[in-house]
Design a protein around this motif. Structure first.
Motif, PDB file in Angstrom:
ATOM      1  N   LYS A  35       0.839  -1.211   0.000  1.00 23.85           N
ATOM      2  CA  LYS A  35       0.000   0.000   0.000  1.00 23.85           C
ATOM      3  C   LYS A  35       0.871   1.258   0.000  1.00 23.85           C
ATOM      4  CE  LYS A  35      -4.038  -2.025   1.021  1.00 23.85           C
ATOM      5  NZ  LYS A  35      -4.310  -3.195   0.408  1.00 23.85           N
ATOM      6  N   ARG A  36       0.278   2.339  -0.474  1.00 27.25           N
ATOM      7  CA  ARG A  36       0.944   3.642  -0.461  1.00 27.25           C
ATOM      8  C   ARG A  36       0.801   4.243   0.932  1.00 27.25           C
ATOM      9  NH1 ARG A  36       3.404   6.587  -3.823  1.00 27.25           N
ATOM     10  NH2 ARG A  36       2.901   5.213  -5.538  1.00 27.25           N
ATOM     11  N   VAL A  96       5.316   3.382  -1.793  1.00 24.08           N
ATOM     12  CA  VAL A  96       4.663   2.089  -1.621  1.00 24.08           C
ATOM     13  C   VAL A  96       5.529   1.259  -0.678  1.00 24.08           C
ATOM     14  CG1 VAL A  96       3.939  -0.045  -2.752  1.00 24.08           C
ATOM     15  CG2 VAL A  96       3.519   2.175  -3.865  1.00 24.08           C
ATOM     16  N   ASP A 131       8.325   3.495  -5.628  1.00 23.82           N
ATOM     17  CA  ASP A 131       7.362   4.374  -6.303  1.00 23.82           C
ATOM     18  C   ASP A 131       7.157   5.663  -5.507  1.00 23.82           C
ATOM     19  OD1 ASP A 131       5.629   5.266  -8.251  1.00 23.82           O
ATOM     20  OD2 ASP A 131       3.906   4.128  -7.500  1.00 23.82           O
TER      21      ASP A 131
END
Length: 155
Positions: A35-36, A96, A131
């Motif tokens: 997850k971010r 992320v 990311d």
């Protein structure tokens, strides 16, 4: 969104892509893996001695012990001269959070010694952060220990 507070200069090194892992003594929650998360620069003042220590280690045969990429060195040299360049008490951006790895495995990735201890499972956890997306400008905000909640609206 969950946010993690990290002291400087490490928070900005993550945003610069020069620090690919965050090290913690505990494994990241499974619910957040993949997850971010937000990366928050804590309020604690930047400590020049910590920056100097990283510079010395990056210039030595023990550069692996920092688990930093080589591009961290010029950044740290600049920040050592001007630690006020590093923002504090703000969310710098997002990343992320990957599946945590053994700190020993990650040290080996950077050229460190392979762990030969039977306490291998007691190593620190390395949390991959990928990311990276920086906020420009950073969002001023108080943080908290551990993960905390930030309410954001989807664009």
């Amino acid at each position: 969104m969950k946010v993690l507070t990290i002291w400087q200069p490490w928070a900005t090194l993550i945003m610069a892509g020069a620090k690919p892992y965050e090290f913690r003594g505990w494994i990241a929650p499974v619910s957040l893996q993949g997850k971010r998360i937000g990366i928050h620069a804590g309020k604690r003042p930047v400590r020049k001695a910590e920056i100097q220590d990283l510079i010395v280690r990056l210039r030595s045969a023990n550069a692996w012990s920092t688990c930093l990429k080589p591009e961290a060195l010029p950044l740290l040299e600049r920040w050592h001269q001007r630690p006020d360049m590093l923002p504090v008490s703000c969310v710098l951006g997002t990343a992320v959070l990957g599946r945590p790895r053994s700190g020993h495995d990650v040290a080996a990735e950077f050229g460190g010694p392979v762990n030969d201890s039977d306490r291998h499972g007691h190593a620190n956890w390395a949390w991959p952060l990928t990311d990276i997306r920086q906020f420009e400008p950073p969002w001023p905000m108080r943080g908290a220990q551990g993960f905390w909640d930030l309410q954001v609206e989807d664009p």
